[in-house]
Design a protein around this motif. Sequence first.
Motif, short mmCIF file in Angstrom:
data_model
loop_
_atom_site.label_atom_id
_atom_site.label_comp_id
_atom_site.label_asym_id
_atom_site.label_seq_id
_atom_site.Cartn_x
_atom_site.Cartn_y
_atom_site.Cartn_z
N LEU A 91 32.14 23.96 46.64
CA LEU A 91 32.80 25.26 46.76
C LEU A 91 34.17 25.29 46.09
CD1 LEU A 91 32.92 28.12 47.87
CD2 LEU A 91 33.75 27.19 50.05
N LEU A 92 34.97 24.25 46.27
CA LEU A 92 36.33 24.30 45.75
C LEU A 92 36.39 24.41 44.22
CD1 LEU A 92 38.37 21.93 48.08
CD2 LEU A 92 38.32 24.41 48.02
N PRO A 93 35.56 23.66 43.47
CA PRO A 93 35.58 23.87 42.02
C PRO A 93 35.22 25.30 41.63
CG PRO A 93 34.53 21.80 42.54
CD PRO A 93 34.72 22.51 43.84
N PHE A 94 34.25 25.90 42.34
CA PHE A 94 33.86 27.28 42.07
C PHE A 94 35.03 28.23 42.34
CE2 PHE A 94 32.26 31.26 44.03
CZ PHE A 94 31.68 31.83 42.90
N LEU A 95 35.72 28.04 43.47
CA LEU A 95 36.85 28.90 43.82
C LEU A 95 38.00 28.75 42.82
CD1 LEU A 95 36.88 28.47 47.69
CD2 LEU A 95 36.19 30.51 46.41
N ARG A 96 38.24 27.52 42.38
CA ARG A 96 39.31 27.31 41.40
C ARG A 96 38.98 27.99 40.09
NH1 ARG A 96 39.36 21.24 43.53
NH2 ARG A 96 40.94 21.44 45.18
N GLN A 97 37.73 27.89 39.67
CA GLN A 97 37.32 28.60 38.46
C GLN A 97 37.48 30.10 38.64
OE1 GLN A 97 33.30 27.30 37.69
NE2 GLN A 97 33.97 25.48 36.58
N LEU A 98 37.11 30.60 39.81
CA LEU A 98 37.23 32.03 40.09
C LEU A 98 38.69 32.47 40.07
CD1 LEU A 98 34.96 34.07 40.68
CD2 LEU A 98 35.47 33.82 43.12
N GLY A 99 39.58 31.62 40.60
CA GLY A 99 41.00 31.93 40.60
C GLY A 99 41.56 32.02 39.18
N ARG A 100 41.17 31.06 38.32
CA ARG A 100 41.62 31.11 36.93
C ARG A 100 41.06 32.34 36.22
NH1 ARG A 100 40.92 25.41 37.53
NH2 ARG A 100 38.76 25.54 36.82
N ALA A 153 44.88 27.60 41.75
CA ALA A 153 44.33 27.45 40.41
C ALA A 153 44.90 28.49 39.46
CB ALA A 153 42.80 27.55 40.45
N SER A 154 45.07 29.70 39.96
CA SER A 154 45.59 30.77 39.13
C SER A 154 47.02 30.49 38.67
CB SER A 154 45.54 32.10 39.91
OG SER A 154 46.13 33.14 39.17
N THR A 155 47.86 30.03 39.60
CA THR A 155 49.26 29.78 39.25
C THR A 155 49.44 28.51 38.43
OG1 THR A 155 49.58 28.70 41.40
CG2 THR A 155 50.11 31.04 41.25
N ALA A 156 48.51 27.57 38.55
CA ALA A 156 48.65 26.29 37.83
C ALA A 156 48.16 26.37 36.39
CB ALA A 156 47.87 25.19 38.56
N ASP A 157 47.35 27.36 36.07
CA ASP A 157 46.77 27.45 34.74
C ASP A 157 47.77 28.07 33.77
OD1 ASP A 157 45.22 27.81 32.49
OD2 ASP A 157 43.46 28.48 33.60
N ASP A 158 48.13 27.33 32.72
CA ASP A 158 49.07 27.85 31.74
C ASP A 158 48.39 28.25 30.44
OD1 ASP A 158 48.40 25.38 30.83
OD2 ASP A 158 50.44 24.57 30.71
N GLY A 159 47.05 28.30 30.44
CA GLY A 159 46.31 28.74 29.26
C GLY A 159 46.23 30.26 29.21
N PRO A 160 45.59 30.81 28.19
CA PRO A 160 45.47 32.26 28.08
C PRO A 160 44.67 32.85 29.24
CG PRO A 160 44.87 31.17 26.01
CD PRO A 160 44.97 30.10 27.05
N TYR A 195 29.49 29.59 31.72
CA TYR A 195 29.45 31.00 31.34
C TYR A 195 30.87 31.55 31.24
CZ TYR A 195 29.67 31.61 36.46
OH TYR A 195 30.03 31.54 37.79
N LEU A 196 30.99 32.71 30.60
CA LEU A 196 32.28 33.33 30.33
C LEU A 196 32.22 34.79 30.77
CD1 LEU A 196 32.53 32.08 26.64
CD2 LEU A 196 33.68 31.03 28.60
N ARG A 249 36.96 40.91 24.79
CA ARG A 249 37.87 40.02 25.52
C ARG A 249 37.02 39.01 26.28
NH1 ARG A 249 42.90 42.63 28.59
NH2 ARG A 249 41.36 43.91 29.66
N ILE A 250 37.44 37.74 26.23
CA ILE A 250 36.65 36.64 26.77
C ILE A 250 37.50 35.89 27.79
CG2 ILE A 250 35.40 34.53 26.18
CD1 ILE A 250 35.30 35.66 23.26
N GLY A 251 37.02 35.85 29.05
CA GLY A 251 37.75 35.19 30.12
C GLY A 251 37.49 33.69 30.15
N PRO A 252 38.21 32.97 31.03
CA PRO A 252 38.08 31.51 31.13
C PRO A 252 36.67 31.08 31.53
CG PRO A 252 40.08 32.26 32.22
CD PRO A 252 39.27 33.49 31.91
N PRO A 253 36.25 29.88 31.11
CA PRO A 253 34.90 29.39 31.42
C PRO A 253 34.72 29.08 32.89
CG PRO A 253 36.18 27.68 30.31
CD PRO A 253 37.00 28.94 30.26
N MET A 254 33.48 29.29 33.36
CA MET A 254 33.11 29.00 34.75
C MET A 254 31.72 28.38 34.75
SD MET A 254 34.31 32.49 36.67
CE MET A 254 33.90 31.81 38.28
#
Length: 392
Positions: A91-100, A153-160, A195-196, A249-254
């Motif tokens: 669950l946590l990896p999924f939630l972190r991806q969702l946050g990003r 995850a959202s606040t830690a990600d410094d990518g686009p 997926y994106l 527009r293409i969002g972060p990978p999940m």
Amino acid sequence: MTANAVVSPLPNQDGRQQSEEPLATMVRLVRDSWTVAEPHADLVAKHFYATLFGIAPATREMFPVNMEVQRSRLLRALVHIVQMVDRPDDLLPFLRQLGRDHRKFGVIPSHFEAVGMALLAAIKQYAKPAWTDEVERAWAEAYTIMARAMLEASTADDGPAWWNGTVVERHRLTRDLAVVRVRPDQPVPYQPGQYLSIEVPQRPRMWRYLTPATAPREDGLLEFHIRAVQTGWVSRAIVTHGEVGDVWRIGPPMGRLAVNRESGRDVLMIAGGTGIAPMRAIVEHLAQWGENPKVQLFFGGRVRADLYDLEILQNTATTNPWLKVVPVLESDSTLPAVEKGTLADVVTRYGAWQDHDVLVSGSPAMVRSTVSRMLVAGTALDRITYDPFTVD
């Protein structure tokens, strides 16, 4: 309620696991109450959004004008999280991806509090009489765990927050199926099988998840296989009205679909229709090595046209002896060496696949039926991987 209001029942920093009893109680209360609310799922979603837009009006601008499809996406996410709440490693990896991924909406910390309030209010409304103070505390704790993982995850990600990509090729294979190639302004760091989220100019603010059908390339080019489904606002717009030169527009990978070459286990892949995209990307990635786990890929559809990518896969198998491709058709058996029936029928006819890692991709109905049949046949749940967001 804030994202730091409740202590998570996950492992401490020193690795010591907290008592499992509170977690088990929380899981039971959340699942039991959701069972009561689930028959009213559409009303739960409508109540959620009405409450959210009432207490945080600014969030309305994050969503499309037509909310019909968006409501179903919320429910798929909610059900997926409820089912995995006692499996933190998944669950946590999924939630972190969702946050990003949610960075593309401009989400800020106060939005998480508003979402939590709206979610609890909606479930409370339709989980009566199962809703008690204890159930409310369990949902608050579960949501806090979810929100904290997403926010961190959202606040830690410094990518686009997203990449722009230009459609450079578009091939309409059938009336309702198109292959679209997109060149991003810079390479998107996805792994084969992920997926994106995509936003197209024909449907602003209607983000949809699409899976690249190719492994990452040096030139960054992405290939997508898109079927126009009946209720798919975005898929129909891409297939029917998309043009070369459109800027996406293409969002972060999940996503979690992947093959572990070091596990020592062989691999079973099950793909229906355009669900072949992540499997093809993984196979293309594996093909760069001479030795791999044995991979058996069941590619299914109703009629021959659904197996649009079969020839490419079979050509790959001729030069990669670790790969075996099995076509499956429900109502057309004119192909040589084709298995007849649904993917669930055919795969379980072969046994339980106990010694395999299993990857499943396709429509939600196909994934549900296939996974359910495999569990009944004796396949262990922890050997089966599928992603919750696969269609328009």
